[in-house]
Every structure is written in C-alpha cells, then in structure tokens.
Design an enzyme around this catalytic site. Sequence first.
Site, PDB file in Angstrom:
ATOM      1  N   ILE A 147      28.633   3.817 -23.597  1.00 10.92           N
ATOM      2  CA  ILE A 147      29.391   4.502 -22.548  1.00 10.92           C
ATOM      3  C   ILE A 147      28.884   5.933 -22.383  1.00 10.92           C
ATOM      4  O   ILE A 147      28.651   6.408 -21.273  1.00 10.92           O
ATOM      5  CB  ILE A 147      30.897   4.519 -22.895  1.00 10.92           C
ATOM      6  N   GLU A 148      28.667   6.630 -23.516  1.00 13.68           N
ATOM      7  CA  GLU A 148      28.351   8.056 -23.397  1.00 13.68           C
ATOM      8  C   GLU A 148      26.959   8.350 -22.847  1.00 13.68           C
ATOM      9  O   GLU A 148      26.679   9.462 -22.439  1.00 13.68           O
ATOM     10  CB  GLU A 148      28.585   8.800 -24.707  1.00 13.68           C
ATOM     11  N   GLY A 157      21.779  24.284 -48.598  1.00 10.76           N
ATOM     12  CA  GLY A 157      23.080  23.626 -48.539  1.00 10.76           C
ATOM     13  C   GLY A 157      24.202  24.601 -48.253  1.00 10.76           C
ATOM     14  O   GLY A 157      23.980  25.813 -48.153  1.00 10.76           O
ATOM     15  N   CYS A 206      16.563  28.731 -49.349  1.00 12.17           N
ATOM     16  CA  CYS A 206      17.833  29.191 -48.785  1.00 12.17           C
ATOM     17  C   CYS A 206      18.929  29.197 -49.856  1.00 12.17           C
ATOM     18  O   CYS A 206      18.902  30.063 -50.714  1.00 12.17           O
ATOM     19  CB  CYS A 206      18.190  28.386 -47.539  1.00 12.17           C
ATOM     20  N   HIS A 249      13.595  29.032 -44.278  1.00  9.67           N
ATOM     21  CA  HIS A 249      13.295  27.595 -44.399  1.00  9.67           C
ATOM     22  C   HIS A 249      11.822  27.337 -44.074  1.00  9.67           C
ATOM     23  O   HIS A 249      11.492  26.995 -42.934  1.00  9.67           O
ATOM     24  CB  HIS A 249      14.169  26.792 -43.439  1.00  9.67           C
ATOM     25  N   GLU A 287      10.026  24.862 -44.735  1.00 10.31           N
ATOM     26  CA  GLU A 287       9.750  23.458 -44.392  1.00 10.31           C
ATOM     27  C   GLU A 287       9.726  23.227 -42.886  1.00 10.31           C
ATOM     28  O   GLU A 287       9.085  22.297 -42.401  1.00 10.31           O
ATOM     29  CB  GLU A 287      10.783  22.536 -45.070  1.00 10.31           C
TER      30      GLU A 287
END
Length: 534
Positions: A151-152, A357, A384, A510, A512
Amino acid sequence: MNKTKYIFVTGGVTSSLGKGIIAASLAKLLQARGYKVTIQKFDPYINVDPGTLNPYEHGECYVTEDGAETDLDLGHYERFLNVPSSQANNVTTGRVYQTVIENERKGVYLGKTVQVIPHITDEIKRRMKILGNSGEYDIIITEIGGTVGDIESLPYIESMRQLIWEEGNSNSMVIHLTLIPYLSAAGELKTKPTQHSVKSLLELGVQPDVLVCRTEKPLNAEIKLKLALFCNVENNAVIEARDMATIYEVPMAMLKEKLDKVVLTKLKLKSTTEPNLDNWAKFLFKLEHPKFEVSIALVGKYVELPDAYKSINEAFIHAGASNECEVKVKYIHSELLTEDNASQKLAGFKGILVAPGFGNRGIEGKLVAVKYARENKIPFFGICLGMQCSVIEFARNVVGLKNAHSSEMDSDTTYAVIDLMEEQKKISNYGGTMRLGSYQCDLTKGSHASKAYGKLHISERHRHRYEFNDIYKEQIQKAGMNITGVNPSTGLAEIVEIQDHPWFVGVQFHPELKSTVENPHPLFDGFVQAALKA
Ligand code: GLN
C-alpha cells in the site's frame, strides 16, 4: 548537453532481494563505460529519515558528507561508485509529507484540497528529478524501496509512471527485480510469482522493460523465453541474477548477462567503449585469493543483525583485500562480556574493535574489551562510542577517576569524561540533531593516525551527540593517552591513541563510511596491518 536518463528499479515477490546491489552494480557498469551516474533511494516509510530508527529495523544508518542520515543502501552506492552521495539521494515518505504539509501551512496550494494525487506525487516527482536537473549526471538510477503491491509504495509507482510518461520512452525505463523460487519437491524453477508481480505493476500502468531474476539455479533458455513472453519484455531483457559468494562479484555477473547493454540500447545511449573494470577485477582477485588470514573481534550490542555494522564489515573487506588478507570478523556480544570471561571470549583475536552505539545496554562489556586490549597490547580500534569507551576505561583504570563515565550513560557521574557540549544541552528533538556529516581534523605528526593517512589534514564523517570533555584533556594526556586528532575550528578531540601500545586508536568519527573498493580506508588498512603483525 544530452538529456538525463532515468532508470527505475522496483522489487517484486519478496523484499530483501538486493535491489541496492543490483542498482549499484548497474551503475558501476555504466560508470565504467564513461557515463556519469548516481543512484537515489526512495523509501516508503513515514520516518523523516532513518536517523531515529533502531538498527534492528533496517540495519545501520549511513551518513553522507552533507550530514544526511540515510538508508544503508547509500553505503553500497558509494562503495561501488566511489563518489559521495548527499541528502538528495535518499527520500522517505515522511520527508515528502513534511514538505507538502509545510507548503499547505504556508498557503502554497491556494486553497485547493491537498491530496495524494497530485500533491504528494508532484513532490515525489520533484525530488526524483533534483539530481537529474543539476546537470551533473547522464543517468539517474532510482531505487523504489519496498515490494510492488505494498500500500505505502503506491504513490511512488504512480509518480514513476507519470515521470516515464513525461520523459518519454527512450529517456526512462524500469528494471523489475524479482525472485524465481526453486521447488525442490517438483525439481523446478517457478515463474508464476514473477508473472503476478509484473501483473501488479501493469495494473498500476507500468510495463517493466527488464526483469532481473534472483535465482539459486541457472535459468535455462526455455524459462527465459517463458518469462519474456508472459511478462511482455524483450527476449534479451530477462537477466539471471544467481546468488554470489560476495556482493562484489555482482557487477561482473551483470556484465556477463549484458544488463548494461540492454539498458543502453533501451535508452538509446552509445555503447561503443567496453567498460573499464580493471581496478575492480584486481580487487576481486585479491579478495578471492588471500595469502594471509587474521581474526578480529567486533564488540557491540547489535550483533544479532549483521546489517547493523554493514559499513564496518565492508571496510574490513576492502582493507583485507588490499593487504591480501582474509579478515575474519567475529561478533562478540558486549552484554555477555565480563571481566571474568574476557580472557576466554577474546582469546586468539589479533585485533579488537569496539563498535559505535547508543545507550547504556552492553556498555560495561565494551569497557571490559577496551581494558583487555590495552593491557594485553592487542591492536585496538574504537569507533565513535568505541572511542568514548576507550577514554572512559583509561580515565577509570589508568588516571584513577573512579566510576568515570559518559553523561549519556550516567548523568550524575562525578567525572563526565565524555559529555554534551553546551549547544547540545538545549536540544530536545532527537531527529537530525547530532553532530552530523563531515568535519575537518588535524593530525599529530608521528601518530598512528597520521602514518596511516600519510597526511596531516583529513576530513571524516560524524554521527554523535557526546564529546571528549576538554576539562580532562591534560590529566588524560599526562597519563599516556594522546589526543592525536583535533578539530581545527572547535578544538574538540577527534582521535585518541595510547603511547605505550603497538596500535591503540580511538576515533570520534565513522571512518567506515568512507571506505570504498577503490579507496580502502587508511585506518582500517593500518588496523589490519597491525593485527597481521600481532
Ligand atoms: N552515543 C554516542 C554519542 O551520541 C556515540 C554515537 C555513535 O557511536 N555513533 O555521542
């Protein structure tokens, strides 16, 4: 200038078929033929961006240079194409509605009833064309998230239909990615689900031009012909996409299947030069013929879902290949790691990475991992939150600041060695309010970081709220943890290293996110090299 061409990638039958990888692989082939290509992703969920999503929902949140929090598929686009993407490359239903509702409040629609058609679809089309209108690209590949029939995703399919109608037949096309299941009881590959999903697209007024068929077994000529006939596509437009040992083989597989040629013919683009994939082939060869092996422990709390650490895993693949080394990354659940079992759980690893995290869960296990790496002189890489943990551990166990912590985990801590900056304290909204995107960083000469980068000025992407607390800078440095990377405009500490250790590097950013096949990240490279020596 030639007209920008639009390629849409839709998905049928099931989710998780790898639309992102197919889109990135096709883009790679077109880029290797000299075309300027970018990929954008339209996601049908109502979050304004994936920044507020738990990693268990859709995996990691990928951050672009300009600080957009985006879907992890953008990471694949950048890793394959080696060109940065931006906020315009990822749009969600939430963002589309936000714009339309803001417009309505401003009176932009002059008293009209605001509706999905035309207002939402017009806004989707406007966003689908932003990068095309910039004049920077020959080809825009648009991946529509979700599965046809949801639907979306209806407003996206309708917007795509209109855009194809407006742009014209040779300027736009649809690639439908589908699944051909193998029924072992019948010993047969089945085409019916694909026929039904193409039917769903046709009901919405869209005829796909190419079918890319995910399959475990080869598609024979008979099945290809059947699919072409019943789904109304050209004979050569049924492309087999077998499961591969690595996602990096997919561009080569698509080249063999001539997906790029079919696309160029449909879009009336020249296909004179063959794609130059020399670097890619060299990378693949090294990846598939490693001479060494090294095992790394990745300590984090989202370990049940590998997609939560997607970019870190891929960065290890890039750095591994460039060192002709297979990097075996083993996930260690930080909630299960204690002082008592650390030596058993972390035994044998040549390197320990503490992952990014949020929140308190699993934090003590991460601190245990840092301590173990520091004391046993095992190469350590903190990213991080991992860097923040290395500062907390050092403050507690070396400097002697009892129960030092980050104010994220303990707002009453006596020693908030990681703390909120004054500006952040005033912010109450969660969405899009972290330190996001790329920031400059100056490195200390002779540090592991500067040796890895081979330069003294770098720029890296951030996504965090908390920072190294300046008040403790001197004490911590005196005790042997150096700040070797500093933000030149704010003075914030971006990198820490322990002097008396073979390789102990914590980074507030970050790294990565910037590792690609063609440019493996220098710090992952340095870490893998240190692990190889350990
Ligand atoms: N939770 C930490 C912060 O917000 C670290 C974030 C992260 O690891 N990306 O500062």
